[in-house]
Design a protein around this motif. Structure first.
Motif, PDB file in Angstrom:
ATOM      1  N   ASN A  52     -15.048 -25.488  34.960  1.00 31.17           N
ATOM      2  CA  ASN A  52     -14.021 -25.714  35.990  1.00 31.17           C
ATOM      3  C   ASN A  52     -13.446 -24.390  36.485  1.00 31.17           C
ATOM      4  N   LYS A  55     -16.046 -22.638  38.673  1.00 29.27           N
ATOM      5  CA  LYS A  55     -16.222 -23.401  39.921  1.00 29.27           C
ATOM      6  C   LYS A  55     -15.039 -23.151  40.863  1.00 29.27           C
ATOM      7  N   GLU A  56     -13.822 -23.183  40.304  1.00 27.49           N
ATOM      8  CA  GLU A  56     -12.626 -22.959  41.131  1.00 27.49           C
ATOM      9  C   GLU A  56     -12.594 -21.533  41.678  1.00 27.49           C
ATOM     10  N   LYS A  58     -15.171 -19.384  42.082  1.00 26.84           N
ATOM     11  CA  LYS A  58     -16.323 -18.896  42.863  1.00 26.84           C
ATOM     12  C   LYS A  58     -16.965 -19.929  43.784  1.00 26.84           C
ATOM     13  N   GLY A  59     -16.677 -21.190  43.510  1.00 25.71           N
ATOM     14  CA  GLY A  59     -17.264 -22.252  44.344  1.00 25.71           C
ATOM     15  C   GLY A  59     -18.573 -22.801  43.806  1.00 25.71           C
ATOM     16  N   SER A  60     -19.199 -22.081  42.885  1.00 27.79           N
ATOM     17  CA  SER A  60     -20.432 -22.582  42.252  1.00 27.79           C
ATOM     18  C   SER A  60     -20.560 -21.936  40.875  1.00 27.79           C
ATOM     19  N   LEU A  85     -22.135 -31.902  42.043  1.00 25.20           N
ATOM     20  CA  LEU A  85     -21.684 -30.760  42.838  1.00 25.20           C
ATOM     21  C   LEU A  85     -22.593 -30.632  44.054  1.00 25.20           C
ATOM     22  N   ASP A  87     -23.348 -27.812  45.830  1.00 25.52           N
ATOM     23  CA  ASP A  87     -23.312 -26.366  46.040  1.00 25.52           C
ATOM     24  C   ASP A  87     -24.543 -25.746  45.384  1.00 25.52           C
ATOM     25  N   SER A  88     -24.531 -24.442  45.227  1.00 23.07           N
ATOM     26  CA  SER A  88     -25.736 -23.784  44.711  1.00 23.07           C
ATOM     27  C   SER A  88     -25.730 -23.649  43.182  1.00 23.07           C
ATOM     28  N   SER A  89     -24.870 -24.392  42.519  1.00 21.28           N
ATOM     29  CA  SER A  89     -24.782 -24.292  41.050  1.00 21.28           C
ATOM     30  C   SER A  89     -26.147 -24.564  40.410  1.00 21.28           C
ATOM     31  N   ASP A 137     -22.823 -16.586  35.473  1.00 31.85           N
ATOM     32  CA  ASP A 137     -21.422 -16.850  35.120  1.00 31.85           C
ATOM     33  C   ASP A 137     -21.225 -17.191  33.645  1.00 31.85           C
TER      34      ASP A 137
END
Ligand SMILES: C[S@@+](CC[C@H](N)C(=O)[O-])C[C@H]1O[C@@H](n2cnc3c(N)ncnc32)[C@H](O)[C@@H]1O
Length: 276
Positions: A52, A55-56, A58-60, A85, A87-89, A137
């Motif tokens: 979390n 994600k918060e 960096k967005g992914s 999600l 996104d690009s995670s 990350d």
């Protein structure tokens, strides 16, 4: 955690839970599977806040799981967090056993888990592989054998990971050096701590984890050591969670070198390197 939270969550993949033998083939839970699910949630509760946070911020989220085995951890994390999600995670599983890599790839395809990749590389190879992004990350390594945990820490340091989560396996290297140097008296009664072979092994493991923590602290991480209670697959339950905070490094670096010197482990300096 109430016992209710150990039940299957609304959005969880029943197919995955069957693959992991958390549900029986006919979709039922028994005493044994309830215990397994409890363990999974127990580990997840440590990792979810980190996911979390990234994600918060960096967005992914990019996560690499070293010594992935059957990618039990990666699949659970993907199912509970990454799946929804947009996104690009991405989750990467690193594993030397080719058949496990192939199987995990097939399972991810079957489940439609597109943001998962499995690479047939050793942890050390993955550190220099161009199949992985230059920054990651979160780095995890659950019971990665012997020095694979150390390689995972090195990987995390090179990839500037914000979080490192490791549950080390046995590490024989430090115990080997302690054993070899046993006859060279270090000059006092402290050598009694590892005189008997069983103690050499146990103390070797203990001091290895101490050095790992100091190494991470000497690179600016805040380190927490706790127990992965109820993780019954293994006797090794030490959970090390490191959070990069750019903390002062000098004191842990000095302590690391002092401990290595004190216990005759100087030849392993490269293993527990500090370059800060
Ligand atoms: C004890 S299993 C743990 C698997 C999984 N992480 C789990 O907890 O269920 C260790 C795995 O690490 C893999 N492994 C050991 N050394 C490795 C290395 N240097 N690089 C990549 N994988 C490694 C092994 O093949 C094995 O699948």
């Amino acid at each position: 955690m109430s016992s209710k939270t150990y039940e299957i969550r609304p959005n969880q993949s029943v197919e995955l839970l069957k693959e992991l033998h958390i549900l029986t083939r006919d979709g039922k839970m028994n005493q044994d599977s309830r215990r397994k699910l409890k363990q999974v949630y127990h580990l997840y509760q440590f990792i979810e806040p980190l996911l979390n946070d990234v994600k918060e911020a960096k967005g992914s989220v990019s996560l690499v799981d070293h010594g992935a085995g059957k990618s039990y951890l990666g699949f659970i994390l993907y199912d509970l967090f990454f799946k929804d999600l947009r996104d690009s995670s991405h989750i990467y599983g690193i594993e030397t056993r080719e058949e496990l890599v192939t199987k995990s790839g097939e399972l991810a395809a079957r489940l439609g888990f597109a943001g998962m990749s499995f690479l047939n590389l050793s942890v050390a190879e993955s550190t220099v592989s161009d199949r992985l992004p230059p920054a990651i990350d979160i780095v995890t390594a659950l019971h990665a054998c012997n020095t694979a945990t150390d390689d995972a820490i090195r990987f995390a340091l090179q990839k500037r990971a914000k979080y490192v989560v490791v549950v080390p396996c046995c590490q024989a290297e430090v115990a080997g050096v302690l054993k070899r140097n046993k006859s060279k008296s270090l000059g006092d009664a402290l050598t009694e701590i590892w005189r008997h072979p069983l103690h050499t092994r146990e103390f070797g493991s203990q001091i290895t984890n101490v050095l790992r923590c100091l190494q991470l602290e000497a690179h600016g991480y805040q380190v927490n050591v706790t127990e992965l209670v109820g993780w019954e697959h293994s006797m090794k339950n030490e959970l090390i969670i490191a959070h990069y905070k750019d903390l002062p490094r000098r004191r842990p670096a000095e302590r690391l070198h002092e401990v290595m010197q004190r216990f005759g482990l100087d030849e392993l300096r490269e293993r527990f390197f500090v370059d800060a």
